[in-house]
Structure formats: C-alpha cells, structure tokens
Design an enzyme around this catalytic site. Structure first.
Site, PDB file in Angstrom:
ATOM      1  N   GLU A   1     -23.809  -2.892 -42.692  1.00 22.87           N
ATOM      2  CA  GLU A   1     -24.084  -4.336 -42.646  1.00 22.87           C
ATOM      3  C   GLU A   1     -22.937  -5.149 -42.061  1.00 22.87           C
ATOM      4  O   GLU A   1     -23.159  -6.215 -41.490  1.00 22.87           O
ATOM      5  CB  GLU A   1     -24.450  -4.865 -44.042  1.00 22.87           C
ATOM      6  CG  GLU A   1     -23.332  -4.891 -45.081  1.00 22.87           C
ATOM      7  CD  GLU A   1     -23.182  -3.591 -45.864  1.00 22.87           C
ATOM      8  OE1 GLU A   1     -23.622  -2.535 -45.354  1.00 22.87           O
ATOM      9  OE2 GLU A   1     -22.619  -3.626 -46.973  1.00 22.87           O
TER      10      GLU A   1
ATOM     11  N   LYS B   1     -18.269 -25.680 -43.701  1.00 22.59           N
ATOM     12  CA  LYS B   1     -17.062 -25.693 -42.878  1.00 22.59           C
ATOM     13  C   LYS B   1     -16.917 -24.377 -42.122  1.00 22.59           C
ATOM     14  O   LYS B   1     -16.581 -24.356 -40.941  1.00 22.59           O
ATOM     15  CB  LYS B   1     -15.865 -25.859 -43.821  1.00 22.59           C
ATOM     16  CG  LYS B   1     -14.735 -26.599 -43.236  1.00 22.59           C
ATOM     17  CD  LYS B   1     -13.734 -27.081 -44.287  1.00 22.59           C
ATOM     18  CE  LYS B   1     -13.921 -26.632 -45.693  1.00 22.59           C
ATOM     19  NZ  LYS B   1     -12.939 -25.708 -46.218  1.00 22.59           N
TER      20      LYS B   1
ATOM     21  N   CYS C   1     -23.730   3.334 -49.296  1.00 21.83           N
ATOM     22  CA  CYS C   1     -22.584   3.636 -50.163  1.00 21.83           C
ATOM     23  C   CYS C   1     -23.083   4.064 -51.542  1.00 21.83           C
ATOM     24  O   CYS C   1     -23.609   5.163 -51.673  1.00 21.83           O
ATOM     25  CB  CYS C   1     -21.642   2.440 -50.193  1.00 21.83           C
ATOM     26  SG  CYS C   1     -19.950   2.935 -50.555  1.00 21.83           S
TER      27      CYS C   1
ATOM     28  N   THR D   1     -20.922 -44.260 -45.771  1.00 15.46           N
ATOM     29  CA  THR D   1     -19.734 -43.750 -45.087  1.00 15.46           C
ATOM     30  C   THR D   1     -18.474 -43.764 -45.962  1.00 15.46           C
ATOM     31  O   THR D   1     -17.469 -43.161 -45.594  1.00 15.46           O
ATOM     32  CB  THR D   1     -19.397 -44.593 -43.834  1.00 15.46           C
ATOM     33  OG1 THR D   1     -19.062 -45.916 -44.244  1.00 15.46           O
ATOM     34  CG2 THR D   1     -20.575 -44.613 -42.862  1.00 15.46           C
TER      35      THR D   1
ATOM     36  N   HIS E   1     -20.713   1.179 -44.733  1.00 13.40           N
ATOM     37  CA  HIS E   1     -21.417  -0.109 -44.855  1.00 13.40           C
ATOM     38  C   HIS E   1     -21.809  -0.628 -43.475  1.00 13.40           C
ATOM     39  O   HIS E   1     -21.044  -1.381 -42.861  1.00 13.40           O
ATOM     40  CB  HIS E   1     -20.508  -1.138 -45.536  1.00 13.40           C
ATOM     41  CG  HIS E   1     -20.314  -0.900 -46.983  1.00 13.40           C
ATOM     42  ND1 HIS E   1     -21.157  -1.425 -47.935  1.00 13.40           N
ATOM     43  CD2 HIS E   1     -19.388  -0.188 -47.652  1.00 13.40           C
ATOM     44  CE1 HIS E   1     -20.741  -1.048 -49.133  1.00 13.40           C
ATOM     45  NE2 HIS E   1     -19.680  -0.300 -48.999  1.00 13.40           N
TER      46      HIS E   1
HETATM   47  N1  GLN Z   1     -18.576   2.808 -56.587  1.00 11.31           N
HETATM   48  C1  GLN Z   1     -18.804   3.722 -55.521  1.00 11.31           C
HETATM   49  C2  GLN Z   1     -17.505   4.304 -54.995  1.00 11.31           C
HETATM   50  O1  GLN Z   1     -16.455   3.825 -55.297  1.00 11.31           O
HETATM   51  C3  GLN Z   1     -19.554   3.055 -54.400  1.00 11.31           C
HETATM   52  C4  GLN Z   1     -18.779   1.980 -53.731  1.00 11.31           C
HETATM   53  C5  GLN Z   1     -19.649   1.124 -52.858  1.00 11.31           C
HETATM   54  O2  GLN Z   1     -20.862   1.173 -52.933  1.00 11.31           O
HETATM   55  N2  GLN Z   1     -19.031   0.277 -52.043  1.00 11.31           N
HETATM   56  O3  GLN Z   1     -17.525   5.267 -54.267  1.00 11.31           O
END
Ligand code: GLN
Length: 540
Positions: free
Chosen positions: A509, A18, A381, A188, A507
């Site tokens: 990504e 969806k 991170c 169906t 991040h």
């Molecule tokens: N646990 C780590 C922090 O709080 C890394 C967090 C993460 O990778 N998003 O800084």
C-alpha cells in the site's frame, strides 16, 4: 537558479487539509517540470512516530529508506509521486533529542544550550538537508500557529527568511473562513486574528489559502487582503472537493501554482496535468462497484489504514470500479458463523498489517473463509502471517500452529523470530523496515501481476515465515511465490487451487499511487470483479 523555499503554516483550526494543500502544490509544481522536495515538521515530542498509537495518530507511513513517519508523508508521496526519505519527517522530539545527545557528548563544550540558537539551528539545518538537487522545498509545519510546541519551528522559519533572498522564500498560511448559519454569511475575523498571531512572531504570509464551504466573493477577498497585508490576488479559496485527488485540479483553477511561481520568481510554465485529469475522470465515473472487506482491529479509526484505503481506491481506478469498503472488526469474527454473516456479501477480503495478539483469531477466520469459499484474499504482513497459520492448522495438519503473539512454545512455529533477532527483541531494534528486494517465482499469480520479477517493497515487521515448514506447507498446497534473494526469506505466498489468494510479508500500500495503481491492489480489484461475475453467472 537558487533553491526556493515554501513554508506552509495553519491557523484557526486543525484538519483544514494543510497536508493536502502542501501535497497539491508539490504536484502542481512537478507538473510544471520543477523538482520538488517536501517535508513535514511535527510539533509533538515523540521521537519515533513508529511507536505512536494508531488510534490517536492514524497509520504509520514507512518510507523506502525505512523511516516510520506521520501519515501525511503518504499523501505527499501519492500526490507528488516521489519517494521521500527520513529527512522528510521531523518531530520536535527528534530535534530536541539530537541537540541533547550532542550536549551529552560534550558537543557544546559547556556552553549554555538554548532554544535559540541551538534548537532553531538544528531545524534550519533539517530544511537545508532536503534541498539538494531540487528547485523547490515545501515545508509544512504541523499544528496551528500559536501552539506552544510549534513555536521553535515558527521561530526557525522566521530566522530562515533572512538567510535566503526575499524572492527565494514564501510563507503560505492555510486558514478557515467559517460560514455562520444563523446570519448566513462567511466570516473573516478568525483568519485576521490568526494572521496577526503569525505577524506577531515575525512572519508575514505572502499568500492565504482559505478553506471555505462557499465561494469567497471578491469584496471579502479585498477585506482579507486589507487586514492581513496580503494582495487580494494572493488569497486562494479552497472549497471542499468531492475527492482528495481533485484538490490539485481545483487549486489549479485558482491559479495557485502560477501565483506561487510568480512570487518566487520562477519562470511561468504550463502544467502537464493530463494523466492526473484522466485519473480523476476515471475515479469520478466508475462503471462497476465491488465490496472488499477490510478486517482489522483498529477499524474504528479509518485513518489507521489510510494507505490501504487509498491503494484500494487506486485499484478501483485501474478498472473503472468503485471500491466500497466493508469495515469488519476482527474481534467480531471469532466463530465461523460470524464470518459468514459479516463476509457473505463481499467480493474480496483484505487483512492488513497489525501488531499484538488481539483480534488475530478473527483474522484467521477471515483467511479461512476466503480459502474455503474461493473469495479473493489479500493478506498484508500480519494478514499473510495469519493466512499461513490458518493453513498450517486446518489444512497441513499442524494443530496448535502459533498465532497469538506468535508464541514460540507452540509445536509448530510456522511464523517465528529469526535467530539473529531474538536477542534484540527487548530493545525494539529488531524490525525489518523499509525497502527490500524480492524475486517473484516464474509462473506464480503474483509474478503475473508485476511487470518484472525483481521488485522492491517496503517492510515493517519483526516476524518471518519459518522456512523449516516450507516443504510441509508446499505439499499441502501453500507455496512460496516470492523470496528475498539475500536471506532466502519468504515474502509472498499463494494457495494451489484458489482463484486469487495472495499473502505478502511487505506493505504494497505504501507504493501505490492514484495514477500508478499498485499491481497487487489492481489485481485484487480485478479478481473481485471476476468473482462477482462468477457469482452472478451461477445465479447467486
Ligand atoms: N506483528 C507482525 C510482525 O511484527 C506483523 C507486523 C505488521 O503487520 N506490520 O511481524
């Protein structure tokens, strides 16, 4: 022109795509020059999707404005290529929470507080809130029709249909046409029942999107139309696609968006899908392949790293390379020999974000392996934090530099909580969330990847690089390559003498798009291809 509203419900089974249908429609309308807003209503009661277990729910997607949301928002952003906001993700829990808070504050002046109208009004207001400045609002209702928790959302959209003109709203129901092996036929009846259930709640879908393993023949469409009270041409088949990004193109062939436009009285426009088609073509015809190890602790559920996986594939699209992911449980990497066994055949190593102490020692091993062998490394991170700790311990002579849960009693807290955060730690209100600025150092590797020096990337973390150790680490060969200018926080690190070793506190990504691959992921794949070339030249 008035704003148009499309509501997408689901029936028969969950996981029918969806969200992908909603996201694809968004892309197809945007390709026609329409401005689109897209939002998801989730029936569960959690107020904060950020605290949900990744094993059950997959990754937490973070928006530019710092909301922790359902991973479907990631699909929306990747398909529609617009930054969404906290208003694009609404759970039942949030709706109830705001109504109850208002009640506690005397906002209803002693009146009876009820699902209808108070909860439903709150929901309708959340639909209107995303409608400013857009031509079409697409609202996906999570779950399947008939779920108890979803009823207030269904009721709210039933009411909503009478608050706008009939040509300004459209209900699309996504269902399944199962194939029965024994009798070798498509069925169906489940769809008929599901549409009846929706009708029983006062909603007549204007269109059905039917997931099916086989093409749905015309006579079957006619039958569905007859029983479901939908014109036959408004029954859209949605066959399994070899890749997600092909779904919009497949739906375009079914003239999905043209039909939506016609039902909503939107002028028909020819779509410009050239860049999307080119992207899919590149994706389908890779010329090379690389293997990247993804080292994390939730690897049993690949959805826990959904945006990272997608961003890697975007990086591959950038170089016409297929990126194969080698999933490595960080728990399996504690001894150095294990690292060699599991990482020996890869051309790149990625340690993504994560929380908690479990598995961190294995992430350190992954970072050490990449550092010592010159394997391209991207630490995101937690993956950056682990790379810094590993380097401090093994290169900069800070034995005992912290890792597990970032123990503050370590002699060398190279990763720490900022002073202004410490008191807040218990309340959970300490995370740095959403988009923050970062200035990249001139002459750094990361600086050479981005087209500009000032970037904005999304964060979700508590701990930070401890600037007290900056000089000592710098002398040993780890340098800050990007900083947040306001607070002088280290946002990116690199290693001297390593071909491609990057750790970022943010991040990346979340901002990668299939047709606009993120520079760090494109860079990692490029580095992995170069690494493969070097390996084959040296005859390994
Ligand atoms: N646990 C780590 C922090 O709080 C890394 C967090 C993460 O990778 N998003 O800084």
């Amino acid at each position: 022109m008035s704003t148009k509203y499309v509501f997408i419900t689901g029936g028969v089974a969950s996981s029918l795509g969806k969200g992908i249908t909603a996201a694809s429609l968004g892309r197809l309308l945007k390709a026609r020059g329409y401005r689109v807003a897209i939002q998801k209503f989730d029936p569960y009661l959690n107020v904060d999707p950020g605290t949900m277990n990744p094993y059950q729910h997959g990754e937490v997607f973070v928006t530019e404005d710092g909301a922790e949301t359902d991973l479907d928002l990631g699909h929306y952003e990747r398909f529609v290529d617009e930054n969404l906001t906290r208003f694009s993700s609404v759970t039942s829990g949030q709706v109830y929470f705001s109504v109850l808070k208002r009640e506690r504050a005397g906002g209803y002046q002693g009146g009876t507080v009820q699902i209808i109208p108070h909860i439903t009004d709150e929901i309708k207001q959340k639909i209107r809130r995303v409608a400013q400045g857009v031509d079409v609002v697409i609202t996906e209702i999570g779950g399947t029709v008939g779920d108890i928790e979803g009823q207030s959302f269904i009721e709210a959209i039933r009411q909503f249909q009478w608050e706008v003109a009939p040509e300004d709203r459209l209900f699309i129901h996504v269902t399944l046409i199962p194939y029965l092996k024994s009798s070798q036929e498509l069925k169906t009846k489940p769809t008929q029942h599901s549409v009846k259930e929706l009708q029983g709640m006062g909603i007549q879908p204007g269109m059905l999107v039917c997931r099916s393993d086989y093409p749905i023949p015309q006579d079957m469409r006619n039958k569905l139309a007859l029983f479901c009270n939908v014109p036959p041409h408004c029954i859209i088949q949605n066959l399994d696609a070899p890749s997600l990004y092909q779904v919009p193109l497949m739906l375009e062939k079914e003239r999905f968006a043209d039909k939506v436009c016609a039902l909503l009285g939107l002028p028909e426009r020819r779509p410009d899908l050239a860049d999307w088609e080119e992207m899919v073509e590149r994706f389908q015809n890779p010329q090379r392949q690389v293997t990247i190890a993804l080292v994390g602790k939730y690897i049993q559920l690949h959805d826990a790293y959904l945006s990272v996986v997608e961003a890697l594939s975007h990086g591959g699209i950038a170089h016409r390379a297929r990126v194969r992911i080698q999933w490595v449980a960080s728990d399996d990497l504690v001894e150095p020999e294990q690292a060699a066994a599991r990482l020996g055949d890869v051309q790149g190593i990625l340690v993504p974000g994560g929380f908690g102490g479990r598995g961190t020692e294995g992430m350190l091993e992954a970072a050490r392996y990449a550092r010592e062998r010159g394997v391209p490394y991207l630490g995101i991170c937690l993956g950056m934090q682990m790379a810094v700790i590993e380097f401090a311990r093994h290169v900069a002579g800070m034995e005992g530099a912290n890792s597990t849960e970032f123990d503050p009693n370590t002699p060398y807290p190279v990763i720490h909580l900022m002073e202004d955060q410490e008191g807040l730690q218990q309340t959970g209100g300490t995370m740095r969330l959403g988009g923050y600025g970062c200035r990249l150092e001139a002459g750094s590797l990361i600086g050479s990847l981005y087209p500009q020096a000032d970037i904005v990337e999304r964060h979700r973390h508590r701990y930070e690089f401890n600037n007290r150790y900056l000089d000592r680490l710098r002398e040993a060969g780890l340098r800050a390559a990007g900083r947040n200018p306001e607070r002088n926080l280290v946002e990116a690190v690199e290693l001297d003498g390593h071909p491609w070793f990057v750790g970022v506190q943010f991040h990346p990504e979340f901002k990668s798009r299939p047709n606009r691959p993120h520079p760090l992921f494109a860079g990692l794949v490029r580095a992995a291809l170069d690494y493969a070339d070097r390996q084959s030249r040296s005859g390994q």
